[in-house]
Design a protein around this motif. Structure first.
Motif, PDB file in Angstrom:
ATOM      1  N   GLY A   1      27.715  10.531   9.197  1.00  0.00           N
ATOM      2  CA  GLY A   1      28.599  11.326   8.104  1.00  0.00           C
ATOM      3  C   GLY A   1      28.128  10.815   6.606  1.00  0.00           C
ATOM      4  O   GLY A   1      28.055  11.579   5.687  1.00  0.00           O
ATOM      5  N   ALA A   2      28.106   9.507   6.696  1.00  0.00           N
ATOM      6  CA  ALA A   2      27.786   9.045   5.451  1.00  0.00           C
ATOM      7  C   ALA A   2      26.081   9.243   4.988  1.00  0.00           C
ATOM      8  O   ALA A   2      25.817   9.946   3.922  1.00  0.00           O
ATOM      9  N   MET A   3      25.408   9.432   5.937  1.00  0.00           N
ATOM     10  CA  MET A   3      23.840   9.657   5.733  1.00  0.00           C
ATOM     11  C   MET A   3      23.728  11.227   5.148  1.00  0.00           C
ATOM     12  O   MET A   3      22.944  11.477   4.425  1.00  0.00           O
ATOM     13  N   LEU A   4      24.290  12.084   6.018  1.00  0.00           N
ATOM     14  CA  LEU A   4      24.178  13.640   5.987  1.00  0.00           C
ATOM     15  C   LEU A   4      24.804  13.884   4.620  1.00  0.00           C
ATOM     16  O   LEU A   4      24.138  14.703   3.544  1.00  0.00           O
TER      17      LEU A   4
ATOM     18  N   VAL B   1      20.626   4.335  -0.700  1.00  0.00           N
ATOM     19  CA  VAL B   1      21.940   4.000   0.141  1.00  0.00           C
ATOM     20  C   VAL B   1      21.765   4.656   1.561  1.00  0.00           C
ATOM     21  O   VAL B   1      22.113   4.042   2.536  1.00  0.00           O
ATOM     22  N   TYR B   2      21.288   5.808   1.829  1.00  0.00           N
ATOM     23  CA  TYR B   2      20.816   6.531   2.920  1.00  0.00           C
ATOM     24  C   TYR B   2      20.006   5.631   3.518  1.00  0.00           C
ATOM     25  O   TYR B   2      20.435   5.505   4.969  1.00  0.00           O
ATOM     26  N   LEU B   3      18.768   4.815   3.263  1.00  0.00           N
ATOM     27  CA  LEU B   3      17.857   4.024   3.900  1.00  0.00           C
ATOM     28  C   LEU B   3      18.705   2.739   4.398  1.00  0.00           C
ATOM     29  O   LEU B   3      18.651   2.477   5.472  1.00  0.00           O
ATOM     30  N   ALA B   4      19.690   2.205   3.536  1.00  0.00           N
ATOM     31  CA  ALA B   4      20.379   0.875   3.744  1.00  0.00           C
ATOM     32  C   ALA B   4      21.230   1.306   4.982  1.00  0.00           C
ATOM     33  O   ALA B   4      21.329   0.523   6.042  1.00  0.00           O
ATOM     34  N   VAL B   5      22.021   2.468   5.020  1.00  0.00           N
ATOM     35  CA  VAL B   5      22.620   2.768   6.077  1.00  0.00           C
ATOM     36  C   VAL B   5      22.087   3.007   7.409  1.00  0.00           C
ATOM     37  O   VAL B   5      22.288   2.533   8.471  1.00  0.00           O
ATOM     38  N   LEU B   6      20.934   3.846   7.277  1.00  0.00           N
ATOM     39  CA  LEU B   6      20.037   4.055   8.492  1.00  0.00           C
ATOM     40  C   LEU B   6      19.543   2.550   8.895  1.00  0.00           C
ATOM     41  O   LEU B   6      19.279   2.321  10.245  1.00  0.00           O
TER      42      LEU B   6
ATOM     43  N   TYR C   1      14.352  14.483   6.257  1.00  0.00           N
ATOM     44  CA  TYR C   1      15.263  13.474   6.731  1.00  0.00           C
ATOM     45  C   TYR C   1      16.711  14.174   7.159  1.00  0.00           C
ATOM     46  O   TYR C   1      17.103  13.658   8.329  1.00  0.00           O
ATOM     47  N   MET C   2      17.040  15.202   6.737  1.00  0.00           N
ATOM     48  CA  MET C   2      18.359  15.851   7.222  1.00  0.00           C
ATOM     49  C   MET C   2      18.186  16.409   8.753  1.00  0.00           C
ATOM     50  O   MET C   2      19.067  16.441   9.373  1.00  0.00           O
ATOM     51  N   VAL C   3      17.117  17.193   8.651  1.00  0.00           N
ATOM     52  CA  VAL C   3      16.533  17.675   9.920  1.00  0.00           C
ATOM     53  C   VAL C   3      16.677  16.649  11.089  1.00  0.00           C
ATOM     54  O   VAL C   3      16.985  16.773  12.230  1.00  0.00           O
ATOM     55  N   MET C   4      15.911  15.516  10.743  1.00  0.00           N
ATOM     56  CA  MET C   4      15.962  14.558  11.752  1.00  0.00           C
ATOM     57  C   MET C   4      17.090  13.918  12.271  1.00  0.00           C
ATOM     58  O   MET C   4      17.488  13.831  13.448  1.00  0.00           O
ATOM     59  N   ILE C   5      18.040  13.352  11.142  1.00  0.00           N
ATOM     60  CA  ILE C   5      19.258  12.808  11.416  1.00  0.00           C
ATOM     61  C   ILE C   5      20.304  13.922  12.354  1.00  0.00           C
ATOM     62  O   ILE C   5      20.859  13.522  13.233  1.00  0.00           O
ATOM     63  N   PHE C   6      20.111  15.178  11.753  1.00  0.00           N
ATOM     64  CA  PHE C   6      21.132  15.975  12.283  1.00  0.00           C
ATOM     65  C   PHE C   6      20.526  16.529  13.769  1.00  0.00           C
ATOM     66  O   PHE C   6      21.406  16.548  14.826  1.00  0.00           O
TER      67      PHE C   6
END
Length: 377
Positions: free
Chosen positions: A262-265, A66-71, A287-292
């Motif tokens: 918001g969805a990815m985090l 789900v995370y990858l699909a949104v990204l 992953y979290m550090v990167m998108i944040f």
């Protein structure tokens, strides 16, 4: 070198951003590379959502997919936007180039120091973002290796093909293809972030130039003060036009990315508590550090632009205005009134992009994550 003859993609303030975009033909040229980069992502992104719907994998891999699909959706939207609005972006970059050259030609040593400082900051942020993007790509490829099941880096639905069957080479072939796609996506996602950050930093640079000009009014002869204030008003109009143009280009995408972030985090926070191994936990944290970090940089520079634009009015008021003649005071008052309305990068054309908005989003994400954890527990 003649500054006016400088190639647009070689502007120091953009670092390697425009070179990457030109290479992949998102800006300045139109060739086959953009289709090679975007077509696989559009196709795989469609199959990702089908795979999530039909998936029988474990919950941690579904959440990661789900995370990858949104990204991927976010990445594709960025690439499509650049292609569709290529002319608007190129015209805007040319305007930035003209203003940038004007500042480089200044004989004021303080202004030149400001230009050098902002240029160095823009290049540094660009390099850090590219480094984080590279680390994330490595995480995409290595995450399945540490899993308990045989999965691809990105979930995808392939009708009539069992990509996980041991007796066929499908898994290895698709694994290699997806590994190759990772840096291509990075070159679509990260340079766009760097481009928006550079635009905003240049707006901050213009604000600081205005502040310097206004604080230097006391050094001018009385006959030149009013002319300098009029120049500052005209420059403020250019700055306001620049911010308006940035909003017209990016405001709706900022809203999409606000929702996607918001969805990815939230998904990653939940994935963190169900990770099966230490290696997977480390990769999820990466992953979290990167998108944040990616979002924090955008919101922090937008926040800085907001307050730097407001400081223009403060700089004007701190000048020795009481020594000016009445007409000059009225002209300065007009500038103060204009600059008392801060310039803001907008999300969805409505909400100012600043750290307060980011904090509100993080509060909502944590509340939703807490709810999910209770339900899952």
């Amino acid at each position: 070198m003649d500054l006016k003859s400088m190639d647009t993609v070689d502007m120091p303030i953009f670092g390697s951003t425009l070179k990457l975009m030109k290479f992949w033909s998102y800006l300045f040229v139109h060739n086959w590379r953009r289709y090679v980069a975007m077509t696989p992502y559009v196709v795989i992104n469609c199959t990702q959502y089908v795979d999530i719907y039909l998936s029988t994998e474990s919950l941690d891999f579904i959440i990661r997919n789900v995370y990858l699909a949104v990204l991927f959706t976010n990445t594709v939207v960025r690439g499509v936007l650049l292609c569709v609005q290529r002319g608007s972006y190129e015209r805007f970059i040319e305007v930035v180039k003209a203003y940038y050259i004007q500042l480089l030609e200044s004989k004021d040593a303080h202004i030149l120091r400001l230009v050098e400082e902002i240029t160095r900051l823009s290049i540094t942020i660009g390099r850090i973002n590219l480094l984080m993007g590279t680390c994330t790509c490595i995480g995409f490829v290595t995450y399945p290796i540490f899993g308990s099941e045989r999965v691809l880096p990105y979930g995808m639905y392939l009708p009539a093909i069992d990509e996980y069957k041991y007796a066929t080479p499908y898994y290895e072939v698709f694994f290699v293809i997806q590994a190759i796609m990772a840096p291509m996506g990075c070159c679509m996602y990260i340079p766009y972030t760097n481009l928006v950050v550079t635009f905003t930093l240049f707006g901050i640079l213009m604000c600081r130039v205005l502040q310097h000009k206004l604080r230097s009014l006391e050094k001018l002869e009385k006959g030149l003060v009013r002319r300098e204030i009029i120049w500052c008003i005209q420059y403020h109009l250019k700055l306001a036009g620049l911010v308006d143009a940035m909003n017209s280009l990016n405001t709706h995408l900022h809203l999409v990315e606000f929702i996607c972030f918001g969805a990815m985090l939230c998904v990653l926070l939940f994935s963190l508590i169900i990770a099966q191994t230490i290696a997977q936990t480390v990769i999820v944290i990466a992953y979290m550090v990167m998108i944040f970090a990616n979002s924090f940089v955008l919101y922090s520079v937008a926040n800085e632009l907001y307050f730097q634009s407001f400081d223009i009015a403060i700089a004007a008021y701190e000048s020795n205005w009481m020594d000016f003649d009445i007409d000059t005071q009225k002209t300065l008052k007009f500038l103060i009134m204009r600059s008392q309305k801060p310039l803001a990068i907008l999300v969805g054309g409505t909400y100012p992009m600043n750290l307060k908005l980011l904090q509100s989003l993080l509060n909502v994400i944590y509340s939703f994550f807490t709810l999910l954890r209770r339900v899952y527990g």
